[in-house]
Design an enzyme around this catalytic site. Structure first.
Site, PDB file in Angstrom:
ATOM      1  N   CYS A 102      -3.208   0.440   1.607  1.00  0.00           N
ATOM      2  CA  CYS A 102      -3.413   1.753   2.224  1.00  0.00           C
ATOM      3  C   CYS A 102      -2.193   2.662   2.103  1.00  0.00           C
ATOM      4  O   CYS A 102      -2.257   3.833   2.447  1.00  0.00           O
ATOM      5  CB  CYS A 102      -3.766   1.613   3.700  1.00  0.00           C
ATOM      6  N   VAL A 103      -1.072   2.113   1.679  1.00  0.00           N
ATOM      7  CA  VAL A 103       0.105   2.992   1.544  1.00  0.00           C
ATOM      8  C   VAL A 103       0.704   2.970   0.137  1.00  0.00           C
ATOM      9  O   VAL A 103       0.561   2.022  -0.565  1.00  0.00           O
ATOM     10  CB  VAL A 103       1.236   2.654   2.557  1.00  0.00           C
TER      11      VAL A 103
END
Lengths: 103, 167
Positions: A102-103
């Protein structure tokens, strides 16, 4: 999942076009997938792709940040090499599965 | 899923109006995620959210130890509000949260801004709030592109397939 022919070799790909088996990957296949993404691969692209393959096959989860800290390229350069969605495009060209971070 | 493919999100404007670690990170993670997906991304920081892009305060964000029903003690019991008012408790809770994020390799605020702008995302500060807090352009991180009005914000957000998200 479906069969697809790249560089004269039949491979299985997911619905999104990622190779299901990274061992089926070759440099010629990478060139053809990259062409679909509108990218002509340079030696720098291959350095990034090989970094992604190496780390992913060792079980590491790739992020934009990992690549930005790889020493091969910074984040900005990564976005320039693979415009749009670099991590997804580079993973697809590298023959590894769709990124999940997600990052 | 057919509908989502026919009408992809092409552009997002993410607004952050609070200075809590969790609110700021929600905005940053979504903005960076959008950039990663190749979505045109703008961020707008207003009111206390300005702390996240102000050089002096961006490294010192806190999570509230008072009136925060989601906050738990180590072990999972609810965190008593009365404990939260003691000096140093909020700082301790914030430090714990930051160390947990570091373990998960979540970037710092500064690094997130760097990632977002490196991918072509743009960061803006709200003019009204900037005036209210008596701040100047030079008080902000170098990643802040401009100080803009609410009218300019809507101009930035305009376009087909565009979404505005308020965290």
């Amino acid at each position: 999942m479906s069969e697809k022919v790249y560089a004269g070799k039949s491979v299985t790909v997911t619905e999104d076009g990622y190779l299901t088996d990274p061992n089926q990957w070759t440099k010629d296949i990478a060139v053809e997938i990259a062409r679909e993404e509108g990218i002509t691969l340079s030696p720098k692209h291959f350095e990034v792709i090989e970094f992604i393959r190496d780390k992913t096959l060792k079980g590491e989860v790739m992020t934009i940040r990992t690549i930005g800290k790889s020493g091969i390229i910074d984040t900005k350069g990564f976005y320039e090499l693979f415009p749009g969605a670099p991590l997804k495009k580079a993973s697809r060209i590298a023959g590894v599965s769709k990124p999940t971070s997600c990052v | 899923m057919a509908g989502t493919i026919d009408h992809p999100i092409k552009k997002v404007l993410i607004i952050c109006a609070k200075a809590n670690i969790e609110d700021v990170y929600a905005a940053l993670v979504m903005a960076n995620g959008a950039v990663m997906e190749g979505i045109e991304t703008k961020m707008f920081f207003t009111f206390f959210g300005l702390d996240a892009i102000t050089k002096k305060s961006m490294k010192k964000l806190h999570t509230s130890a008072v009136g925060n029903p989601g906050l738990k003690m180590p072990g999972g019991l609810p965190f008593p509000t009365l404990l939260g008012i003691l000096p140093g408790v909020e700082a301790g809770v914030s430090a714990m949260m930051k160390s947990q994020m570091e373990k998960l390799d979540i970037p710092t605020v500064e690094e997130f801004l760097e990632l977002i702008t490196a991918g072509g995302g743009e960061i803006y500060a709200c003019k009204l709030a900037v005036d209210m807090f008596g701040l100047k352009k030079e008080d902000f991180s170098e990643h802040v592109k401009d100080i803009i009005t609410v009218g300019q914000l809507y101009e930035l957000a305009a376009g087909e397939g565009s979404q505005i998200i308020f965290t």
